[in-house]
Write an enzyme that holds these catalytic residues in place. Structure first.
Site: not given
Length: 369
Positions: A278, A303
């Protein structure tokens, strides 16, 4: 970002590019610089409703999260939100990880924590939380349940080592302190800075740790994201302005940019692995695309989605996925991750650390930072 306002209790939430999966440390996912309070439509068709001000009970909010089909959706109570932003929080001291379609595993145990005293060790599987199978829940919801009560309250967990029996344990939550940045000097002039999560103040801590160094190893292994403004702030420490990432909001492309004035001369190596995800992938991808750092280690998690936090009427927060972000070169790490420039053997942290120092030496004009 280093100069922008930080997200605090009572202020508008923005987009989220990460979720910190540390059940006993700073767990949560907080937004970009304030100014994007509405949920945008994503470029890939994902949609997230703006629930700001909605009068939902905790049960209704949890049901909404569960019914969303969104693996990154999460519900955070008012107390959890205050704990996450305040630097101290109730927890049991577990860092969790889960590969695609894999089990929920213990990645790290905080020394002296309730989990450590109970004998839980890294590599064990987290089977259940309060009787609910962990693998049936998004990891964010597992974390939320582990931290779902004040210090002194109990949580039941089932853990399993290898193919052994499941151990049912009742642990008492304790108040723990965030420890997101750790640094040392493995060699004269070399700063090794490990960032475990992007929480409030991390960018300033990284700048302080890197000050005066002639070479920097930035360790993002196991970093599962957090405040995107802090990730951009870390990028700003090593870039002189320019793009860090972009995302779609309301049909418009929006840019995240580094602040001017960063140190663009100090040799920089970034360590990544399958636990780098992320906002940490956003940072690693930006430094790689901008030819500012050499990435060493393993492919990152993959992600690349964006979550929109909405504050409900009672002060709790619901996060729903609304889109994807891209690196400066237009790459989306979602599902593919970021590939390192210099691959390293999986599971050999000592060897990877040594490799990072050798790569750093090669980046130095003198061969010795």
């Amino acid at each position: 970002m280093p100069t922008g306002p930080r997200v605090r209790q009572g202020m508008t939430l923005g987009l989220v590019f990460g979720v910190v999966l540390f059940a006993g440390a700073a767990s949560g996912a907080w937004g970009e610089p304030i100014g994007s309070p509405r949920a945008p439509s994503s470029s890939d068709g994902a949609r997230g409703a703006d629930l700001s001000g909605a009068d939902l009970s905790p049960q209704e909010a949890r049901q909404l999260v569960g019914a969303s089909g969104d693996r990154w959706a999460a519900y955070l109570s008012p107390q959890q939100y205050r704990d996450f932003t305040g630097g101290r929080y109730p927890g049991i001291g577990l860092s969790l990880g889960r590969a695609a379609d894999g089990p929920t595993e213990v990645a790290e145990v905080l020394p002296g924590s309730p989990a450590a005293r109970a004998g839980i060790t890294p590599g064990e599987k987290l089977v259940s939380v309060d009787g609910v199978p962990a693998d049936r829940l998004p990891v964010t919801e597992v974390v939320s349940r582990l931290r779902g009560g004040p210090a002194g309250s109990a949580v039941a967990v089932g853990v399993q080592g290898g193919d052994g029996p499941v151990r049912e344990l009742s642990l008492t939550r304790a108040e723990l302190a965030a420890r997101e940045v750790e640094s040392d000097r493995p060699r004269p002039g070399v700063a090794r800075i490990a960032v475990h999560a992007f929480t409030e103040g991390v960018a300033d801590q990284v700048r302080a740790a890197a000050a005066g160094a002639r070479g920097v190893v930035l360790d993002l292994r196991g970093n599962s994201g957090g405040l995107v403004e802090e990730a951009v702030g870390v990028a700003s420490a090593f870039l002189d302005g320019g793009p860090v990432a972009s995302y779609q909001a309301h049909g418009e492309r929006r840019e995240l940019t580094a602040a001017p004035g960063g140190d663009t001369a100090v040799p920089l190596v970034v360590l990544v692995d399958g636990g780098t995800m992320s906002a940490a992938e956003l940072l690693a991808g930006a430094l790689q695309d901008r030819s500012r750092a050499v990435l060493v280690g393993g492919r990152t998690f993959g992600k690349g989605t964006v979550q929109q936090p909405s504050r409900l009427a009672d002060g709790s927060v619901v996060e729903l996925t609304v889109g994807r972000y891209q690196t400066p070169a237009g790459r989306s790490p979602d599902g593919t991750g970021v590939q390192p420039d210099v691959p390293a053997p999986v599971g050999d942290d000592d060897g990877t650390d040594a490799l990072a120092l050798r790569v750093l030496e090669g980046l130095s004009p003198t061969g010795a930072p």
